[in-house]
Scaffold this motif. Structure first.
Motif, PDB file in Angstrom:
ATOM      1  N   LYS A 168       0.830  -1.199   0.000  1.00  0.00           N
ATOM      2  CA  LYS A 168       0.000   0.000   0.000  1.00  0.00           C
ATOM      3  C   LYS A 168       0.869   1.255   0.000  1.00  0.00           C
ATOM      4  O   LYS A 168       0.382   2.348  -0.257  1.00  0.00           O
ATOM      5  N   TRP A 197      -1.652 -13.209  -5.548  1.00  0.00           N
ATOM      6  CA  TRP A 197      -2.351 -12.359  -4.578  1.00  0.00           C
ATOM      7  C   TRP A 197      -1.545 -11.086  -4.315  1.00  0.00           C
ATOM      8  O   TRP A 197      -2.093  -9.976  -4.332  1.00  0.00           O
ATOM      9  N   ARG A 200      -1.655  -8.815  -7.330  1.00  0.00           N
ATOM     10  CA  ARG A 200      -2.963  -8.149  -7.394  1.00  0.00           C
ATOM     11  C   ARG A 200      -3.034  -6.977  -6.421  1.00  0.00           C
ATOM     12  O   ARG A 200      -3.530  -5.890  -6.760  1.00  0.00           O
ATOM     13  N   GLU A 201      -2.510  -7.171  -5.190  1.00  0.00           N
ATOM     14  CA  GLU A 201      -2.514  -6.086  -4.206  1.00  0.00           C
ATOM     15  C   GLU A 201      -1.590  -4.955  -4.626  1.00  0.00           C
ATOM     16  O   GLU A 201      -1.912  -3.777  -4.440  1.00  0.00           O
ATOM     17  N   GLY A 203      -1.022  -4.145  -7.619  1.00  0.00           N
ATOM     18  CA  GLY A 203      -1.731  -3.471  -8.705  1.00  0.00           C
ATOM     19  C   GLY A 203      -2.735  -2.441  -8.222  1.00  0.00           C
ATOM     20  O   GLY A 203      -3.038  -1.475  -8.942  1.00  0.00           O
ATOM     21  N   LYS A 204      -3.255  -2.612  -7.035  1.00  0.00           N
ATOM     22  CA  LYS A 204      -4.177  -1.612  -6.492  1.00  0.00           C
ATOM     23  C   LYS A 204      -3.478  -0.271  -6.340  1.00  0.00           C
ATOM     24  O   LYS A 204      -4.114   0.783  -6.422  1.00  0.00           O
ATOM     25  N   ARG A 205      -2.181  -0.316  -6.116  1.00  0.00           N
ATOM     26  CA  ARG A 205      -1.397   0.917  -5.969  1.00  0.00           C
ATOM     27  C   ARG A 205      -1.105   1.541  -7.328  1.00  0.00           C
ATOM     28  O   ARG A 205      -1.119   2.769  -7.475  1.00  0.00           O
ATOM     29  N   ASP A 206      -0.846   0.677  -8.334  1.00  0.00           N
ATOM     30  CA  ASP A 206      -0.469   1.181  -9.658  1.00  0.00           C
ATOM     31  C   ASP A 206      -0.772   0.095 -10.691  1.00  0.00           C
ATOM     32  O   ASP A 206       0.054  -0.787 -10.927  1.00  0.00           O
ATOM     33  N   MET A 207      -1.952   0.155 -11.294  1.00  0.00           N
ATOM     34  CA  MET A 207      -2.380  -0.884 -12.239  1.00  0.00           C
ATOM     35  C   MET A 207      -1.514  -0.902 -13.492  1.00  0.00           C
ATOM     36  O   MET A 207      -1.237  -1.966 -14.051  1.00  0.00           O
ATOM     37  N   ARG A 232      -8.355  -7.934 -11.017  1.00  0.00           N
ATOM     38  CA  ARG A 232      -8.968  -6.607 -10.903  1.00  0.00           C
ATOM     39  C   ARG A 232      -8.975  -5.824 -12.215  1.00  0.00           C
ATOM     40  O   ARG A 232      -9.508  -4.712 -12.264  1.00  0.00           O
TER      41      ARG A 232
END
Length: 249
Positions: A168, A197, A200-201, A203-207, A232
């Motif tokens: 994060k 996993w 993927r997490e 990627g939430k910060r920077d897809m 996602r």
């Protein structure tokens, strides 16, 4: 001298007594369907485990030092039941501000001895405890890289899920991506799923960074890892990534 009621052995016994009182044999049987390996469970729900850990922590927080919480881990992590391991992990995590650097090797020892011998125990423990150690002692980022080459699957999975909360924050993305790459050759499905996993997490910060990383590493990435990593993305992008990352014939 400390009262006997505050000793780690007494708290461990109290935790087991209360877990036994909350036990549900039918729920315990249902737990097994989530695991390929055999697990033992009291059949106590996660909210109940968290509530019990908080209740016990409130009892000892003014009396205990970090060494007491580590000793509780020594007592409860070898127990076969998921919930006993969970209580110990949740209580230890509350002492994160006092973690000594030496706890890093203690954690590795617990994992290598198979005290945390299933994905659920590792996944409760490592983001909070191992992740907190990496934040407090940044030099351990270089040490945990070696865990990718360890023979024990739980040490391997731990080296990945330790980063789940850290991604994060921008400053941990490089280390997290590097860790996932170290595991691409690993054929263990629990390691591959954890790797996906973590991606993927991240990627939430920077897809866009995740997309470029997947394209750059393409055929080296196990398909199980890839499918978890792209969950996602919109359906169209997922399909393109599945195609673009295939090994060329």
């Amino acid at each position: 001298m400390r009262e006997k009621s505050m000793m780690p052995a007494t708290i461990a016994a109290a935790a087991l007594e209360q877990l036994l009182a909350l036990a549900d044999s039918e729920k315990a049987r249902q737990v097994q369907k989530y695991f390929k390996e055999t697990v033992r469970s009291f059949g106590v729900s996660s909210p109940q485990v968290r509530a019990l850990a908080k209740e016990l922590y409130d009892t000892i927080k003014k009396e205990w030092l970090i060494q007491d919480a580590i000793q509780l881990g020594d007592l409860l992590f070898p127990r076969p039941e998921l919930e006993a391991k969970g209580v110990a992990a949740l209580i230890l995590a509350r002492f994160h501000k006092s973690f000594p650097r030496s706890l890093f090797q203690t954690v590795r020892s617990w994992l290598a001895k198979n005290y945390l011998d299933n994905w659920a125990a590792v996944d409760v423990f490592c983001p909070q405890v191992l992740g907190a150690l990496l934040v407090k002692y940044p030099e351990l980022l270089a040490e945990i890289e070696k865990w990718a080459g360890e023979p024990n699957r739980w040490v391997q999975r731990a080296s990945i899920v330790a980063f789940l909360k850290l991604v994060k924050r921008e400053e941990y993305l490089d280390a997290a991506y590097a860790m996932t790459a170290r595991h691409f050759a690993n054929r263990d499905d629990l390691v591959q799923k954890a790797n996906g996993w973590l991606l993927r997490e991240a990627g939430k910060r920077d897809m866009e960074r995740l997309r470029k990383f997947l394209l750059a590493n393409g055929p080296a990435i196990p398909r199980t890892t890839l499918r978890y990593a792209i969950e996602r993305f919109p359906a169209g992008k997922r399909n393109r990534l599945l195609t673009q990352t295939r090994a060329k014939k």
